[in-house]
Design an enzyme around this catalytic site. Structure first.
Site, PDB file in Angstrom:
ATOM      1  N   GLU A 140      41.606  40.553  31.244  1.00 50.85           N
ATOM      2  CA  GLU A 140      42.922  40.440  32.087  1.00 50.85           C
ATOM      3  C   GLU A 140      43.850  39.657  31.290  1.00 50.85           C
ATOM      4  OE1 GLU A 140      41.779  38.034  35.568  1.00 50.85           O
ATOM      5  OE2 GLU A 140      40.182  39.386  36.030  1.00 50.85           O
TER       6      GLU A 140
ATOM      7  N   ASP B 256      33.727  42.181  37.091  1.00 49.80           N
ATOM      8  CA  ASP B 256      33.135  40.981  37.419  1.00 49.80           C
ATOM      9  C   ASP B 256      33.308  40.471  38.696  1.00 49.80           C
ATOM     10  OD1 ASP B 256      35.876  40.497  37.332  1.00 49.80           O
ATOM     11  OD2 ASP B 256      35.842  39.079  35.607  1.00 49.80           O
ATOM     12  N   SER B 257      33.754  41.268  39.496  1.00 51.59           N
ATOM     13  CA  SER B 257      33.818  41.398  41.158  1.00 51.59           C
ATOM     14  C   SER B 257      32.157  41.297  41.181  1.00 51.59           C
ATOM     15  CB  SER B 257      34.064  42.458  41.824  1.00 51.59           C
ATOM     16  OG  SER B 257      33.791  43.695  41.091  1.00 51.59           O
TER      17      SER B 257
ATOM     18  N   LYS C 207      37.298  45.783  29.516  1.00 48.61           N
ATOM     19  CA  LYS C 207      38.199  45.364  30.200  1.00 48.61           C
ATOM     20  C   LYS C 207      38.688  43.778  30.111  1.00 48.61           C
ATOM     21  CE  LYS C 207      38.756  45.807  34.759  1.00 48.61           C
ATOM     22  NZ  LYS C 207      39.126  44.095  35.296  1.00 48.61           N
TER      23      LYS C 207
ATOM     24  N   ASP D  12      33.702  44.639  32.332  1.00 52.09           N
ATOM     25  CA  ASP D  12      34.789  43.330  32.125  1.00 52.09           C
ATOM     26  C   ASP D  12      34.181  42.481  31.289  1.00 52.09           C
ATOM     27  OD1 ASP D  12      36.895  43.598  33.751  1.00 52.09           O
ATOM     28  OD2 ASP D  12      35.866  43.030  35.472  1.00 52.09           O
TER      29      ASP D  12
ATOM     30  N   GLU E   7      46.731  45.539  39.751  1.00 53.99           N
ATOM     31  CA  GLU E   7      46.065  44.771  40.702  1.00 53.99           C
ATOM     32  C   GLU E   7      47.061  44.161  41.506  1.00 53.99           C
ATOM     33  OE1 GLU E   7      42.394  43.160  40.316  1.00 53.99           O
ATOM     34  OE2 GLU E   7      42.288  42.381  42.444  1.00 53.99           O
TER      35      GLU E   7
HETATM   36  O1  KIV Z   1      36.088  43.068  38.781  1.00 54.04           O
HETATM   37  C1  KIV Z   1      36.532  44.209  39.414  1.00 54.04           C
HETATM   38  O2  KIV Z   1      35.758  44.950  40.069  1.00 54.04           O
HETATM   39  C2  KIV Z   1      37.930  44.655  38.809  1.00 54.04           C
HETATM   40  C3  KIV Z   1      38.367  45.721  39.436  1.00 54.04           C
HETATM   41  C4  KIV Z   1      38.605  45.491  40.999  1.00 54.04           C
HETATM   42  C5  KIV Z   1      39.468  46.318  39.312  1.00 54.04           C
HETATM   43  O3  KIV Z   1      38.349  44.182  37.884  1.00 54.04           O
END
Ligand code: KIV
Length: 261
Positions: A123, A54-55, A121, A93, A190
Site C-alpha cells: 500500500e 490482508d483482509s 502487493k 499482500d 480503492e
Molecule cells: O486485503 C485485501 O483483500 C485487499 C483488496 C480488498 C484489494 O487489499
C-alpha cells in the site's frame, strides 16, 4: 503459421504483458482467496488473478481491521491457497510493518514467494515508489495499491472516499504514475471517486483494478466473502452479495440439528 508460446504465470504478471492486455481492452477479474478450497473453487470458476489479501485479518481471523495481520499469517494462508492452484497468478499482500525499508520489503516478499505467491502487493503511492523499485529491481513482481489504504485505517480514523478534490485527485494520478515508473504491473484503486479513477486509468498503461471506485477501471477486485455472503455481519455498500453462503451454512446445520430434537 508459427504458434505463439503461451506466457508463463510470471510473464503474465509483467508490466509489459499487463499493459499489452490493457491496450487490447482485456478486463481483469480479481478475487481474494485465503485457503485451498477457496482458491481451487475460484480457479475452477475462471477468475483471472487471485489475491491473498490482508483482509484475511477480518474475514478469516476475526480481527477488526488489517493492522493485526502478520507475515506468518500471510505465509500460512498463501501456502494453503497456492496448493489449490494450477495456473492462476497468486498475489499476496505484504502486511503492515513488513516493508518499512527496502531490505525488509525484499525479505518479506521472498517469504511470500517461497509460500507460493507469484507477486506481492503493498500500500502506498509516491511515498512507496522507491520501495516498489527496490522490489522490482530484485526481480519481484509488485502490484501497487492507492486510494484508501486499509493499513492506515487507524491513522485515518475510518474508510473514506479519496480523490474528491482537484488536489487529491491530482495527487492520486501522481501516485499511479510513480508506481508505474517503479515497475508495478497493476494498481489496486480503492475507494476513489469515479472521476478521479477515470483520470488514473487514463494516465497509466498498466491496468487499474478498482474496488469501490466505480467502473472506470481496467478490472475489479472484491473480497470473495463480500461477493458470496460468507461474512454476513458486514458488507461494504458497493457490493451486492451474489449468494448467501452464510445463510446456506446455517440452514444446512439447522437441518442436521433437527435429528437431535
Ligand atoms: O486485503 C485485501 O483483500 C485487499 C483488496 C480488498 C484489494 O487489499
Amino acid at each position: 503459421m508459427t504458434e505463439l508460446h503461451p506466457l508463463t504465470v510470471a510473464e503474465r504478471l509483467s508490466p509489459v504483458a499487463c499493459a499489452a492486455a490493457k491496450a487490447r481492452g482485456k478486463r481483469v477479474s480479481v478475487l481474494t482467496a485465503y485457503d485451498y478450497p477457496g482458491a481451487r473453487l475460484l480457479e475452477e470458476a475462471g477468475v483471472d488473478w487471485l489475491l491473498v489479501g490482508d483482509s484475511l485479518g477480518m474475514v478469516v481471523l476475526g480481527y477488526p481491521d488489517t493492522t493485526h495481520v502478520t507475515l506468518a499469517d500471510m505465509a500460512h494462508h498463501t501456502a494453503a491457497a497456492a496448493r489449490g492452484l494450477t495456473r492462476t497468478p497468486l498475489i499476496a499482500d505484504l502486511p503492515i510493518g513488513t516493508y518499512d525499508d527496502d531490505a525488509a520489503a525484499i525479505q518479506s516478499a521472498r517469504v511470500l514467494l517461497a509460500a507460493g505467491a507469484h507477486a506481492v502487493k503493498l500500500e502506498g503511492g509516491v511515498s512507496h515508489a522507491n520501495r516498489v523499485a527496490a522490489l522490482t529491481g530484485a526481480g519481484i513482481a509488485v502490484m501497487g495499491h492507492i486510494g484508501m489504504l486499509p493499513q492506515s485505517v487507524l491513522l485515518e480514523g475510518g474508510y473514506r472516499i479519496k480523490g474528491r478534490t482537484e488536489d487529491s485527485a491530482s495527487a492520486l494520478v501522481r501516485d499511479a504514475l510513480a508506481l508505474e515508473a517503479a515497475g508495478a504491473f497493476a494498481l489496486v484503486v480503492e475507494l476513489v471517486d469515479s472521476a478521479a479513477t477515470q483520470r488514473i486509468s487514463e494516465a497509466v498503461r498498466i491496468p487499474t483494478i478498482g474496488i469501490g471506485s466505480g467502473e472506470a477501471c481496467d478490472g475489479q477486485v472484491l473480497v470473495t466473502h463480500d461477493l458470496v455472503g460468507a461474512f454476513p455481519w458486514f458488507h461494504p455498500k458497493f457490493v451486492t452479495p451474489a449468494a448467501h453462503v452464510g445463510e446456506t451454512i446455517k440452514g444446512a446445520v439447522k437441518n442436521w440439528l433437527q435429528q437431535f430434537e
